[in-house]
Design a protein around this motif. Structure first.
Motif, PDB file in Angstrom:
ATOM      1  N   ALA A 196     -34.439   3.395 -88.166  1.00 20.92           N
ATOM      2  CA  ALA A 196     -35.018   2.928 -86.926  1.00 20.92           C
ATOM      3  C   ALA A 196     -34.917   4.002 -85.857  1.00 20.92           C
ATOM      4  CB  ALA A 196     -34.285   1.663 -86.462  1.00 20.92           C
ATOM      5  N   ARG A 251     -30.124  -6.447 -81.250  1.00 25.14           N
ATOM      6  CA  ARG A 251     -30.075  -7.901 -81.286  1.00 25.14           C
ATOM      7  C   ARG A 251     -28.961  -8.324 -82.243  1.00 25.14           C
ATOM      8  NH1 ARG A 251     -34.591  -8.463 -83.205  1.00 25.14           N
ATOM      9  NH2 ARG A 251     -34.267  -9.299 -85.294  1.00 25.14           N
ATOM     10  N   GLU A 288     -27.098 -11.315 -84.219  1.00 23.05           N
ATOM     11  CA  GLU A 288     -27.431 -12.653 -84.692  1.00 23.05           C
ATOM     12  C   GLU A 288     -26.758 -12.903 -86.029  1.00 23.05           C
ATOM     13  OE1 GLU A 288     -31.647 -12.464 -84.933  1.00 23.05           O
ATOM     14  OE2 GLU A 288     -31.667 -11.219 -86.723  1.00 23.05           O
ATOM     15  N   ARG A 305     -30.751 -13.296 -97.147  1.00 23.34           N
ATOM     16  CA  ARG A 305     -31.801 -12.271 -97.238  1.00 23.34           C
ATOM     17  C   ARG A 305     -31.303 -10.901 -96.779  1.00 23.34           C
ATOM     18  NH1 ARG A 305     -34.596 -16.396 -94.659  1.00 23.34           N
ATOM     19  NH2 ARG A 305     -34.525 -15.211 -92.710  1.00 23.34           N
ATOM     20  N   ASP A 306     -30.216 -10.887 -96.012  1.00 18.42           N
ATOM     21  CA  ASP A 306     -29.696  -9.638 -95.468  1.00 18.42           C
ATOM     22  C   ASP A 306     -28.715  -8.928 -96.395  1.00 18.42           C
ATOM     23  OD1 ASP A 306     -30.952  -9.753 -92.806  1.00 18.42           O
ATOM     24  OD2 ASP A 306     -29.680 -11.520 -92.525  1.00 18.42           O
ATOM     25  N   ALA A 366     -29.411  -5.163 -97.350  1.00 18.16           N
ATOM     26  CA  ALA A 366     -29.260  -4.262 -96.206  1.00 18.16           C
ATOM     27  C   ALA A 366     -27.794  -4.122 -95.820  1.00 18.16           C
ATOM     28  CB  ALA A 366     -30.073  -4.780 -95.025  1.00 18.16           C
ATOM     29  N   ARG A 414     -29.294  -5.586 -85.103  1.00 16.21           N
ATOM     30  CA  ARG A 414     -30.526  -4.950 -85.556  1.00 16.21           C
ATOM     31  C   ARG A 414     -31.126  -4.105 -84.441  1.00 16.21           C
ATOM     32  NH1 ARG A 414     -31.617  -7.994 -90.186  1.00 16.21           N
ATOM     33  NH2 ARG A 414     -30.930 -10.169 -90.030  1.00 16.21           N
ATOM     34  N   GLY A 444     -34.829  -2.218 -84.033  1.00 20.37           N
ATOM     35  CA  GLY A 444     -36.132  -1.996 -84.647  1.00 20.37           C
ATOM     36  C   GLY A 444     -36.260  -2.620 -86.008  1.00 20.37           C
ATOM     37  N   GLY A 445     -35.586  -3.740 -86.233  1.00 17.05           N
ATOM     38  CA  GLY A 445     -35.644  -4.429 -87.515  1.00 17.05           C
ATOM     39  C   GLY A 445     -34.650  -3.929 -88.537  1.00 17.05           C
ATOM     40  N   GLU A 446     -33.928  -2.854 -88.241  1.00 18.00           N
ATOM     41  CA  GLU A 446     -32.953  -2.309 -89.188  1.00 18.00           C
ATOM     42  C   GLU A 446     -31.555  -2.814 -88.870  1.00 18.00           C
ATOM     43  OE1 GLU A 446     -31.130   1.959 -90.761  1.00 18.00           O
ATOM     44  OE2 GLU A 446     -32.818   1.928 -89.370  1.00 18.00           O
ATOM     45  N   LEU A 447     -30.817  -3.206 -89.901  1.00 20.98           N
ATOM     46  CA  LEU A 447     -29.437  -3.644 -89.735  1.00 20.98           C
ATOM     47  C   LEU A 447     -28.559  -2.422 -89.483  1.00 20.98           C
ATOM     48  CD1 LEU A 447     -27.626  -6.212 -89.900  1.00 20.98           C
ATOM     49  CD2 LEU A 447     -27.163  -5.553 -92.276  1.00 20.98           C
TER      50      LEU A 447
END
Length: 286
Positions: free
Chosen positions: A2, A11, A13, A18-19, A22, A54, A56-59
Motif C-alpha cells: 500500500a 482503519r 477493526e 477471510r483475513d 494476510a 489497514r 489502502g486495503g492492506e493489513l
C-alpha cells in the motif's frame, strides 16, 4: 504494498477468517513463527478479540486479546509493519484489543513482552511478575519413559481439569480447539496426570502447553512429543526456574531469548507460574 501514509489514517477493526492469509503473511514478514493455523485458532477462540489495521486495503498491523475463562485475558500478536513503527499504530491496536474486555473484580490481563515492548506496557499499568525463557533445539526423549497416548476431544474434561488445577484459570476453550484441529498433536499420560501439545510452526514446531503432576507422567508425554517431532527443531517457552532449566537442558534444549510476563493488575495467582506447568502455550496465549 500500500502507498505509505500516516498510521493515523489506518482503519482499525476486528479481523475475520477471510483475513487469515494476510495476517500470516504479516507475522512471517516480521520473522515470527506463526502459521495460518495459529491465526485460525485465535479467531475461533477469541471472537471479537482479534484486531487489524489497514492502509489502502492492506493489513499492516494486528493485536489480539484471548480470554481464559472469566478471570483472565491474554494480549498477543501485537505486530506493526516495520516501515510504520514508532508512530502510534501499535498503541491504537493495543487499546482496541484491551477495550474488547473489561476484567471483573479479581481478574486481570496478561502478556509476555519482549525487552523492547516491556516499557510500552509498563506505561499502561502492566507489572512484571516473572521471566519467561524461550528454549530451542531438537527435543530428546527422556530415557526409560512410560507410554503416553494421543488425546482426542473425548479427553477434554480430564485435561482441562488438570490444566485448571495447575494454572488457576479456565483454558477449556483453547484446549478444546487444540484437541480437534488438524496438525496439532496432544498427548496424555495414564490417568490424565500429564499432557503435552505439539504443533507446526513456520520456522520450528512449538511445544506447549505441557502440564504434569509428577515426573513419571511428564517423561511419558515428553517422550511422545519428541517421537512425533521426529528430529525437528522446536520452540518451547517456560517460566524461568532452576527446576525447569535442569529438565529442559537434559532434554537437549538451550535458552535463546527472554520475555517478561506482565499482568494488569499484578495478580501472580493468574500468571500460570506453578511448577507443574513446564511449558507455556506461546506468548500470544500465556
Amino acid at each position: 504494498m500500500a502507498e505509505l501514509r500516516g498510521p493515523g489514517e489506518a482503519r482499525v477493526e476486528p479481523l475475520t477468517p477471510r483475513d487469515v492469509p494476510a495476517a500470516a503473511r504479516l507475522s512471517a514478514g516480521v520473522g515470527w513463527n506463526q502459521v495460518e493455523a495459529d491465526w485460525e485458532r485465535l479467531l475461533a477462540v477469541a471472537p471479537g478479540g482479534v484486531f487489524g489495521a489497514r492502509l489502502g486495503g492492506e493489513l499492516v498491523g494486528t493485536a489480539s486479546l484471548a480470554r481464559h475463562g472469566d478471570r483472565l485475558a491474554w494480549l498477543g500478536m501485537v505486530i506493526v509493519r516495520e516501515d510504520l513503527r514508532g508512530r502510534g499504530l501499535g498503541g491504537r491496536l493495543v487499546e482496541a484489543a484491551l477495550a474488547s474486555w473489561t476484567p471483573p473484580a479479581g481478574g486481570a490481563v496478561g502478556l509476555d513482552a519482549t525487552e523492547l515492548g516491556a516499557p510500552v506496557y509498563l506505561r499502561r499499568g502492566f507489572e512484571p511478575v516473572a521471566a519467561i525463557d524461550r528454549w530451542t533445539g531438537v527435543l530428546r526423549a527422556p530415557a526409560g519413559s512410560a507410554a503416553a497416548r494421543e488425546a482426542g476431544p473425548e479427553d477434554l474434561e480430564a485435561i482441562a481439569a488438570l490444566d485448571a488445577a495447575a494454572t488457576g484459570v479456565d483454558r477449556r476453550r483453547l484446549l478444546g480447539r487444540m484437541l480437534s484441529e488438524p496438525g496439532t498433536a496432544v498427548f496424555v499420560a495414564e490417568g490424565a496426570r500429564a499432557y503435552g501439545a505439539l504443533r507446526p510452526g513456520r520456522a520450528r514446531w512449538h511445544v506447549g502447553p505441557v502440564v504434569a503432576e509428577d515426573e513419571e507422567a511428564l517423561g511419558a508425554v515428553l517422550a511422545a512429543v519428541a517421537e512425533r517431532a521426529a528430529g525437528r527443531e522446536v520452540f518451547l517457552d517456560a517460566v524461568r526456574s532452576e527446576a525447569r532449566r535442569e529438565v529442559l537442558t537434559r532434554l537437549g534444549l538451550g535458552a535463546v531469548r527472554e520475555l517478561r510476563r506482565m499482568l494488569r493488575p499484578a495478580r501472580p495467582e493468574l500468571a500460570m507460574l506453578d511448577e507443574r506447568v513446564l511449558a507455556a502455550t506461546a506468548f500470544e496465549w500465556g
